[in-house]
Design a protein around this motif. Sequence first.
Motif, mmCIF file in Angstrom:
data_model
loop_
_atom_site.group_PDB
_atom_site.id
_atom_site.type_symbol
_atom_site.label_atom_id
_atom_site.label_comp_id
_atom_site.label_asym_id
_atom_site.label_seq_id
_atom_site.Cartn_x
_atom_site.Cartn_y
_atom_site.Cartn_z
ATOM 1 N N ILE A 38 -124.718 -84.231 -37.522
ATOM 2 C CA ILE A 38 -125.837 -85.136 -37.227
ATOM 3 C C ILE A 38 -126.733 -84.556 -36.146
ATOM 4 C CG2 ILE A 38 -126.391 -87.397 -36.242
ATOM 5 C CD1 ILE A 38 -123.833 -88.433 -37.662
ATOM 6 N N VAL A 39 -126.102 -83.971 -35.091
ATOM 7 C CA VAL A 39 -126.897 -83.389 -33.999
ATOM 8 C C VAL A 39 -127.721 -82.190 -34.497
ATOM 9 C CG1 VAL A 39 -126.737 -82.135 -31.818
ATOM 10 C CG2 VAL A 39 -125.398 -84.215 -32.162
ATOM 11 N N ILE A 40 -127.085 -81.309 -35.292
ATOM 12 C CA ILE A 40 -127.811 -80.141 -35.819
ATOM 13 C C ILE A 40 -128.987 -80.576 -36.695
ATOM 14 C CG2 ILE A 40 -127.637 -78.145 -37.356
ATOM 15 C CD1 ILE A 40 -124.782 -77.750 -36.307
ATOM 16 N N ALA A 41 -128.725 -81.576 -37.567
ATOM 17 C CA ALA A 41 -129.796 -82.067 -38.448
ATOM 18 C C ALA A 41 -130.938 -82.664 -37.629
ATOM 19 C CB ALA A 41 -129.234 -83.095 -39.419
ATOM 20 N N ALA A 42 -130.585 -83.416 -36.565
ATOM 21 C CA ALA A 42 -131.615 -84.025 -35.714
ATOM 22 C C ALA A 42 -132.440 -82.956 -35.013
ATOM 23 C CB ALA A 42 -130.962 -84.973 -34.710
ATOM 24 N N ILE A 43 -131.778 -81.909 -34.528
ATOM 25 C CA ILE A 43 -132.496 -80.814 -33.850
ATOM 26 C C ILE A 43 -133.478 -80.139 -34.815
ATOM 27 C CG2 ILE A 43 -132.205 -78.523 -32.828
ATOM 28 C CD1 ILE A 43 -129.551 -79.565 -31.605
ATOM 29 N N LEU A 44 -133.025 -79.913 -36.048
ATOM 30 C CA LEU A 44 -133.903 -79.282 -37.048
ATOM 31 C C LEU A 44 -135.097 -80.168 -37.359
ATOM 32 C CD1 LEU A 44 -131.259 -77.749 -39.483
ATOM 33 C CD2 LEU A 44 -132.773 -76.508 -37.916
ATOM 34 N N GLY A 47 -137.301 -80.088 -34.213
ATOM 35 C CA GLY A 47 -137.847 -78.768 -33.954
ATOM 36 C C GLY A 47 -138.864 -78.325 -34.990
ATOM 37 N N LEU A 48 -138.615 -78.687 -36.278
ATOM 38 C CA LEU A 48 -139.522 -78.281 -37.355
ATOM 39 C C LEU A 48 -140.578 -79.341 -37.642
ATOM 40 C CD1 LEU A 48 -136.879 -76.721 -39.789
ATOM 41 C CD2 LEU A 48 -138.410 -75.513 -38.199
ATOM 42 N N GLN A 49 -140.538 -80.445 -36.865
ATOM 43 C CA GLN A 49 -141.524 -81.520 -37.031
ATOM 44 C C GLN A 49 -141.533 -82.030 -38.478
ATOM 45 O OE1 GLN A 49 -143.798 -82.871 -34.420
ATOM 46 N NE2 GLN A 49 -141.997 -81.961 -33.415
ATOM 47 N N LEU A 50 -140.316 -82.240 -39.035
ATOM 48 C CA LEU A 50 -140.194 -82.708 -40.419
ATOM 49 C C LEU A 50 -140.094 -84.226 -40.448
ATOM 50 C CD1 LEU A 50 -137.634 -80.082 -41.769
ATOM 51 C CD2 LEU A 50 -140.124 -80.116 -42.110
ATOM 52 N N PHE A 60 -136.120 -87.423 -31.136
ATOM 53 C CA PHE A 60 -134.708 -87.050 -31.306
ATOM 54 C C PHE A 60 -133.798 -88.255 -31.609
ATOM 55 C CE2 PHE A 60 -130.459 -85.758 -29.872
ATOM 56 C CZ PHE A 60 -130.313 -84.578 -30.597
ATOM 57 N N PRO A 61 -133.892 -89.385 -30.882
ATOM 58 C CA PRO A 61 -133.046 -90.533 -31.220
ATOM 59 C C PRO A 61 -133.271 -91.023 -32.652
ATOM 60 C CG PRO A 61 -133.957 -90.824 -29.031
ATOM 61 C CD PRO A 61 -134.667 -89.648 -29.637
ATOM 62 N N GLU A 62 -134.521 -91.077 -33.072
ATOM 63 C CA GLU A 62 -134.812 -91.521 -34.436
ATOM 64 C C GLU A 62 -134.249 -90.528 -35.454
ATOM 65 O OE1 GLU A 62 -136.101 -94.022 -37.414
ATOM 66 O OE2 GLU A 62 -136.032 -94.383 -35.244
ATOM 67 N N ALA A 63 -134.362 -89.208 -35.127
ATOM 68 C CA ALA A 63 -133.818 -88.188 -36.030
ATOM 69 C C ALA A 63 -132.296 -88.321 -36.150
ATOM 70 C CB ALA A 63 -134.200 -86.800 -35.521
ATOM 71 N N MET A 64 -131.633 -88.627 -35.009
ATOM 72 C CA MET A 64 -130.176 -88.858 -35.039
ATOM 73 C C MET A 64 -129.836 -90.029 -35.953
ATOM 74 S SD MET A 64 -128.121 -86.967 -32.884
ATOM 75 C CE MET A 64 -126.896 -88.073 -32.207
ATOM 76 N N TRP A 65 -130.623 -91.108 -35.832
ATOM 77 C CA TRP A 65 -130.381 -92.302 -36.669
ATOM 78 C C TRP A 65 -130.571 -91.984 -38.143
ATOM 79 C CZ3 TRP A 65 -128.080 -96.774 -36.420
ATOM 80 C CH2 TRP A 65 -128.356 -97.745 -37.388
ATOM 81 N N GLU A 66 -131.669 -91.265 -38.480
ATOM 82 C CA GLU A 66 -131.942 -90.910 -39.874
ATOM 83 C C GLU A 66 -130.802 -90.061 -40.445
ATOM 84 O OE1 GLU A 66 -134.319 -91.835 -41.829
ATOM 85 O OE2 GLU A 66 -135.719 -92.814 -40.455
ATOM 86 N N PHE A 85 -137.912 -82.266 -45.519
ATOM 87 C CA PHE A 85 -137.120 -83.433 -45.076
ATOM 88 C C PHE A 85 -135.995 -83.720 -46.073
ATOM 89 C CE2 PHE A 85 -136.232 -87.900 -44.373
ATOM 90 C CZ PHE A 85 -136.182 -87.971 -42.973
ATOM 91 N N ARG A 86 -136.353 -83.576 -47.392
ATOM 92 C CA ARG A 86 -135.337 -83.822 -48.422
ATOM 93 C C ARG A 86 -134.172 -82.833 -48.308
ATOM 94 N NH1 ARG A 86 -139.209 -84.528 -53.736
ATOM 95 N NH2 ARG A 86 -139.717 -86.755 -53.479
ATOM 96 N N ALA A 87 -134.498 -81.539 -48.042
ATOM 97 C CA ALA A 87 -133.463 -80.507 -47.990
ATOM 98 C C ALA A 87 -132.448 -80.815 -46.882
ATOM 99 C CB ALA A 87 -134.105 -79.138 -47.776
ATOM 100 N N ILE A 88 -132.978 -81.130 -45.701
ATOM 101 C CA ILE A 88 -132.056 -81.437 -44.591
ATOM 102 C C ILE A 88 -131.274 -82.717 -44.877
ATOM 103 C CG2 ILE A 88 -131.971 -82.086 -42.153
ATOM 104 C CD1 ILE A 88 -134.296 -80.161 -41.701
ATOM 105 N N GLY A 89 -131.968 -83.731 -45.424
ATOM 106 C CA GLY A 89 -131.284 -84.979 -45.773
ATOM 107 C C GLY A 89 -130.188 -84.756 -46.797
ATOM 108 N N LEU A 90 -130.435 -83.881 -47.780
ATOM 109 C CA LEU A 90 -129.432 -83.606 -48.817
ATOM 110 C C LEU A 90 -128.205 -82.918 -48.218
ATOM 111 C CD1 LEU A 90 -128.673 -83.619 -51.813
ATOM 112 C CD2 LEU A 90 -129.867 -81.410 -52.051
#
Length: 632
Positions: A38-44, A47-50, A60-66, A85-90
């Motif tokens: 979850i932390v790595i996905a949130a950082i990406l 960081g990539l503004q996806l 970052f908090p919202e990215a952690m939640w997503e 966004f789809r790739a990281i979510g998948l």
Amino acid sequence: MTKRNSMAARLRYAFDTSMSAGPVALIGWLAVLSLIVIVIAAILLVGLQLAPEGQPAVDFPEAMWESLMRSMDAGTVAGDTGWGFRAIGLIVTIAGIFIFSTLIGVLSSGIEGKLDELRKGRSTVLEEDHTVILNWSPSIFDVIAELAVANRSRKKPRIVIMAERDKVEMEDAIAAKVPNLGRTRVICRHGAPTDIQDLAIVSPQHARSIIVLSPEDEDANHADSQVIKTLLALVNDPRRRAKPYRIAAEIRDNANAEVARVVGGTEAQLVLADDLIARIVAHSSRQAGLSAVYSELLDFDGCEIYTLEQQALTGNSFGDALMAYEGSTLIGLVSPDGQVELNPPMESLIPAGARAIIIAEDDAAIAIAAAAISVDPEAIRHAAHRPDQPERVLLLGWNRRAPIIVHELSRYVAEGSMLTIAADTPDLDDVVAGLSIASSNLSVEYGRLDTTSRAALDSLDIAAYDHVLVLGYSDILAPQPTDTSTLVTLLHLRKIADAAGVHINVVSEMVDVRNRELAEVTRADDFVVSNKLVSLMLAQASENDSLGAIFDDLLDEEGSEIYMRPAEDYVALGMPVNFYTVTQAARERGEVAIGYHRPREGAKANGILVNPRKSAAVDYLAGDRLIVLARD
């Protein structure tokens, strides 16, 4: 390269360690892995503004939640837009599926393992003030049944059993053999009672009492060694409590009793099973019905023996104290230093700190009588002297208790008495040659014959004997075949008595109490059910720390014993006489009256009543007997 290999090795070691540590450690590792994903996905994402198409970039908090939502719910990714966004979510969703499926497997395995552990009965008992029973034997069902009766007045009665048997098998057997447990709950555990670590499972340091049974399917010496090792483990456990235990332990062979006493010390009361049964068989053979008196004293469902301090008796003579109770019977004293004396001299004074030994229905019923004592001196009679007569005794069958029975008989019979032994055992010559005879009053003769054969029994002229004892071959046969052989012998004896038109005084030992009803059709005078008596004694000893000493005195020739004597030797027949008068008549002879035997058609317990109310008047007839505690 070396660093990477070292790191991988450390990770593998950590993972292997967590695998062996159990489900909790695995769940912890899965939680850490989820957090990392979850932390790595949130950082990406940050960081990539996806972000989903048409929406602003997330912090970052919202990215952690997503990322958390997609790891927990695979359907969330279906609504995503934008290929980055789809790739990281998948990726997060796939990782979540793997982690949560593993978590479900770990939880399922952990629950299954815990259930299996519970089924095996290895979890620690968290009870207090419970009764612990160690080992498994045929006696255990009667012990449980008696304790269930004794526990009726307790708030949360518990019995905890530990033996080297399957927990479920023990529970099923108890449910089948002891269906009426009342409010008592029975908890079974699997373990070795001789193992200090296993003993901790049943929490003996919090128990109110401990019963150590003689293990089943073992020879006497091996079984006794197991009991002694269990006592050793209990008494010398480094985690034991400071307060003394109350332990009742069964020992089969008297030769092992001294070692058990050394090991158990003052904390253990020993129930010498063979000695107890043999003595009661011997005494009952000379006084038919006596075993029923002992059973009544040991049965929680009837009158019991209590030891408690009675300050109101201090300074009174023992004889006067006998008349102090209306619904209870005083039979002896426990001195301040713990010495038991039954039926002390009537003039002896009761010291301060002494405990009274009393027969009563319940300890709550023990109270000094408030009503006036009524004694009818005109009804008291004095017995004419009856000189002892030589007796002829026939012993049919043989087992390891027979030598004790023979020794006990030789202590009581008059000069010129004869014992005839008839049994079908291969070593009869050797065992008879090694018999211990207490006096020259008893002569012994023997012969080898089949005690289940009518023709063999006819050759003995059984009607000429004063007493007949029938023992089972319990040393070489299982309990049921043993009782079957005994029943066949008893049936033949009944037919022989009917054919001769005489009454033959027959006393028999039965192993299993369930065969007692079958045996009653043989019309034997008395049955001593060995397993039942041992069970009753163990249950009572676990509740009363003086009971062993009391019964040692009762069954010892040098102390006071229970006798059943003609009522006409004490009181007038054919007129109402209350038990105060009976008590006074016995007192004048230095005896304690504890009950009576009035055989009547359909009478409960064959007319035997222990501890009657002293104000109740009874018409005694010829053939009625009084039950007294006397020195001879």
